[in-house]
Scaffold this motif. Structure first.
Motif, mmCIF file in Angstrom:
data_model
loop_
_atom_site.group_PDB
_atom_site.id
_atom_site.type_symbol
_atom_site.label_atom_id
_atom_site.label_comp_id
_atom_site.label_asym_id
_atom_site.label_seq_id
_atom_site.Cartn_x
_atom_site.Cartn_y
_atom_site.Cartn_z
ATOM 1 N N VAL A 215 -46.503 15.660 -10.194
ATOM 2 C CA VAL A 215 -47.303 15.947 -11.257
ATOM 3 C C VAL A 215 -46.355 14.795 -12.332
ATOM 4 N N THR A 216 -47.645 13.959 -13.070
ATOM 5 C CA THR A 216 -47.413 13.066 -14.240
ATOM 6 C C THR A 216 -47.467 13.914 -15.601
ATOM 7 N N LEU A 217 -46.528 14.178 -16.370
ATOM 8 C CA LEU A 217 -46.726 14.624 -17.561
ATOM 9 C C LEU A 217 -46.561 13.906 -18.795
ATOM 10 N N VAL A 218 -47.633 13.919 -19.535
ATOM 11 C CA VAL A 218 -47.674 13.251 -20.898
ATOM 12 C C VAL A 218 -47.518 14.434 -21.990
ATOM 13 N N ALA A 219 -46.254 14.159 -22.693
ATOM 14 C CA ALA A 219 -46.166 15.129 -23.857
ATOM 15 C C ALA A 219 -45.119 14.371 -24.885
ATOM 16 N N ALA A 220 -45.076 14.986 -26.062
ATOM 17 C CA ALA A 220 -44.165 14.537 -26.870
ATOM 18 C C ALA A 220 -42.648 14.683 -26.710
ATOM 19 N N HIS A 221 -42.255 15.722 -26.099
ATOM 20 C CA HIS A 221 -41.096 15.830 -25.538
ATOM 21 C C HIS A 221 -41.017 16.302 -24.146
ATOM 22 N N GLY A 222 -41.609 17.467 -23.659
ATOM 23 C CA GLY A 222 -41.784 17.569 -22.286
ATOM 24 C C GLY A 222 -40.898 18.512 -21.337
ATOM 25 N N ASP A 223 -39.434 18.352 -21.747
ATOM 26 C CA ASP A 223 -38.443 18.844 -20.895
ATOM 27 C C ASP A 223 -38.649 20.359 -20.610
ATOM 28 N N GLU A 224 -38.975 20.945 -21.530
ATOM 29 C CA GLU A 224 -39.185 22.511 -21.118
ATOM 30 C C GLU A 224 -40.475 22.703 -20.290
ATOM 31 N N ALA B 215 -39.301 11.048 -29.691
ATOM 32 C CA ALA B 215 -39.652 10.604 -28.220
ATOM 33 C C ALA B 215 -39.243 8.964 -28.027
ATOM 34 N N ALA B 216 -39.006 8.534 -26.817
ATOM 35 C CA ALA B 216 -38.665 7.262 -26.632
ATOM 36 C C ALA B 216 -39.416 6.871 -25.348
ATOM 37 N N THR B 217 -39.959 5.696 -25.430
ATOM 38 C CA THR B 217 -40.540 5.279 -24.165
ATOM 39 C C THR B 217 -39.815 4.995 -23.113
ATOM 40 N N PRO B 218 -40.554 4.948 -22.022
ATOM 41 C CA PRO B 218 -39.584 4.722 -20.813
ATOM 42 C C PRO B 218 -38.952 3.370 -20.723
ATOM 43 N N ALA B 219 -37.594 3.377 -20.381
ATOM 44 C CA ALA B 219 -36.728 2.137 -20.579
ATOM 45 C C ALA B 219 -37.365 0.846 -19.456
ATOM 46 N N VAL C 52 -41.897 12.656 -16.280
ATOM 47 C CA VAL C 52 -42.672 13.044 -17.769
ATOM 48 C C VAL C 52 -42.758 11.641 -18.543
ATOM 49 N N LEU C 53 -43.643 11.436 -19.005
ATOM 50 C CA LEU C 53 -43.904 10.096 -20.034
ATOM 51 C C LEU C 53 -44.224 10.729 -21.273
ATOM 52 N N ARG C 54 -43.213 10.212 -22.235
ATOM 53 C CA ARG C 54 -43.121 10.760 -23.432
ATOM 54 C C ARG C 54 -44.169 9.850 -24.382
ATOM 55 N N ARG C 55 -44.615 10.563 -25.270
ATOM 56 C CA ARG C 55 -45.504 9.763 -26.223
ATOM 57 C C ARG C 55 -44.824 9.375 -27.320
ATOM 58 N N ALA C 56 -45.135 8.005 -27.576
ATOM 59 C CA ALA C 56 -44.593 7.251 -28.852
ATOM 60 C C ALA C 56 -44.649 7.869 -29.932
#
Length: 542
Positions: free
Chosen positions: A475-484, A9-13, A499-503
């Motif tokens: 919807v703001t989704l916090v997940a490790a990957h999240g695309d699916e 996972a990558a944090t938002p740029a 999607v906010l990906r977990r570090a």
């Protein structure tokens, strides 16, 4: 079986000045890569054509190639090193600029090297190729492989828009493959209809265009197969992949099929009516017409099955697009037919050009009308299940709006022709002769606009909900990957998903069905979903 690459996972740029920095950096890198590749191609071409005196004495071209290679090459390497460092890529890989750069550079490289390579191989068949022709495909193939490697890199590849680049590449390959097969079959049909006896003789010139077209078909097929099956574009569930499927199945392949059938029918009717041209000249049109219809149908059948496997929403969108294409063909037929009938007022129908125009219009009207009748099924157009079809309201508004706009523009053209005829009639043409094309188009667009406006009014009066009511706006989704998970949420709720990906890896991630079930029945403007095995849904204040 498709390739899969596990990416952390990558944090938002970060945005702001970093966005400006990324845009400038990637634009400079793209420019330097293109210039360096051009220069290196020129140097390699000279190296592979040692015996070419004209090329080797071109000092101006040599100076340009050296400047492009020795100036742009090191600058490209420096920019790439600055971007590829761990500290820089950690910030940039979650941005949109990184995948956009890879998409543009990869697409340019793929198009350049494949077109040059296929052209060179095709020229071998006619004996017009030499080693210097390999310079461009070799250099640009290396550029494409380099960017493909960066895109597939497990820790530095982009974490956003990951499906766009391979989807575009698969479309390029499919285009080359279908185009090559169509031209090959066309040449074969034309040769057979012309009664060329040498067609069965190996090495006969009649085989040259067929083999040259097959080069493009085989090469394009290989590119399409690799991205479609190995990379797994056919199984992608991203929005861009869905748009690609609808474009291929609903628009491109259907348009190929419809145009091929229309042209075949028009050619047949012209032959039956008696053509002024030699018979062999008319037969030449059969090859491209039949081959276009055949491979358009094959492409349509295959991709229709793929679309059906992605769910009813995608199938509905594809059918609506196909209905629009068939409607456009039928409307074109109406316009051309009216144009030809108006032309008979001043010219006799026995005139070959007018007769050919009339038969072409009737062919488009018959083929487009029949396809539209089958796809749209106007007898049941107002049924409740049809009215509730996703995207139907948008389709009706678009068709009505475009038709009304074209009709208004056509009225302006007719008005211009009228005043031009009144003020200056030195050409000797009648007003009808001047404006018959516009009048035919006006009749077609008015009919289309009127019908779809009536259907839209009936839909509005029926009380049937056209689109599923959105119970959740965002919807703001916090997940490790999240695309699916994000795609599942969009499909079930119609909400906009961020999607906010977990570090970190976290305690795990819930499956899509569980997340959709947790959102069932919730009505809120903005919802936060933390997708751990325990699924936490939090209503957020605006």
């Amino acid at each position: 079986m498709s390739e899969t690459t596990t990416r952390p996972a990558a944090t938002p740029a970060p945005g702001g000045v970093q966005t400006v920095r990324r845009v400038i950096t990637y634009l400079l890198l793209l420019t330097m890569v293109i210039i360096a590749a051009i220069g290196l191609s020129g140097l390699l071409e000279r190296l592979l054509s040692v015996g070419n005196t004209m090329l080797n004495t071109d000092n101006y071209g040599l100076a340009q190639s050296l400047a492009f290679t020795l100036v742009a090459g090191p600058l490209a390497a420096l920019l790439w090193w600055l971007i590829w460092r761990e500290s820089a890529i950690a910030r940039d890989r979650a941005s949109v600029a990184w995948p956009v750069y890879l998409m543009v550079a990869s697409t340019i490289a793929l198009l350049t090297f494949t077109i040059a390579l296929f052209t060179w191989v095709a020229n071998i068949i006619t004996g017009d190729a030499d080693l210097s022709g390999l310079a461009v495909p070799l250099v640009w193939a290396l550029v494409w492989v380099w960017h493909y490697w960066m895109w597939r890199h497990p820790s530095k590849g982009p974490s956003r828009l990951v499906g766009v680049t391979p989807a575009i590449a698969s479309l390029i390959g499919l285009t080359f493959a279908i185009g090559g097969l169509t031209l090959a079959l066309s040449a074969l049909i034309n040769s057979a209809l012309a009664g060329v006896g040498a067609i069965a003789v190996a090495g006969s010139p009649v085989w040259q265009p067929i083999l040259q077209s097959l080069v493009w078909a085989v090469g394009g097929g290989a590119i399409w197969w690799w991205h479609w099956f190995r990379v797994g574009v056919r199984n992608h569930t991203t929005g861009f992949s869905h748009v690609l499927l609808v474009y291929i199945a609903g628009f491109a392949s259907f348009a190929l099929f419809a145009s091929g059938v229309t042209r075949t029918l028009a050619t047949t009717l012209t032959l039956l009516a008696g053509a002024s041209e030699p018979l062999t000249a008319r037969f030449d049109e059969y090859g491209i017409a039949v081959s276009t219809a055949a491979f358009g149908a094959l492409t349509l059948i295959y991709h229709a099955r793929v679309v059906a496997a992605h769910g009813p929403a995608l199938s509905s969108a594809s059918r609506l697009v196909s209905a629009g294409v068939s409607l456009a063909v039928a409307a074109t037929g109406v316009g051309v037919t009216v144009n030809a009938l108006l032309a008979t007022i001043s010219e006799p129908l026995i005139d070959y050009s007018i007769r050919s125009l009339l038969l072409g219009g009737l062919s488009a009207l018959l083929v487009g009308g029949a396809l539209w009748w089958v796809i749209w099924a106007p007898r049941s157009a107002s049924a409740a299940n049809r009215v509730a079809t996703p995207g139907r309201r948008v389709y009706l508004v678009v068709i009505f709006g475009v038709s009304a706009l074209v009709a208004l523009i056509t009225l302006l053209v007719i008005g211009f022709q009228l005043f031009s005829f009144i003020l200056d009639n030195s050409s000797g043409e009648s007003f009808l002769e001047r404006s018959r094309q516009a009048l035919g188009l006006l009749v077609a667009t008015v009919l289309v606009a009127a019908y779809h406006f009536v259907v839209w009014r009936r839909d509005m009066a029926s009380g049937v909900t056209h689109e599923p009511r959105r119970t959740i706006e965002r919807v703001t989704l916090v997940a490790a990957h999240g695309d699916e998970l994000a795609q599942a949420i969009r499909t079930s709720t119609g909400a906009r998903v961020t999607v906010l990906r977990r570090a970190d890896a976290g305690p795990g991630e819930a499956n899509a069905d569980a997340v959709v079930a947790a959102l069932d029945g919730i009505e809120a403007a903005h919802v936060l979903v933390i997708a751990t095995p325990g699924i936490e849904v939090i209503h957020l204040a605006e």
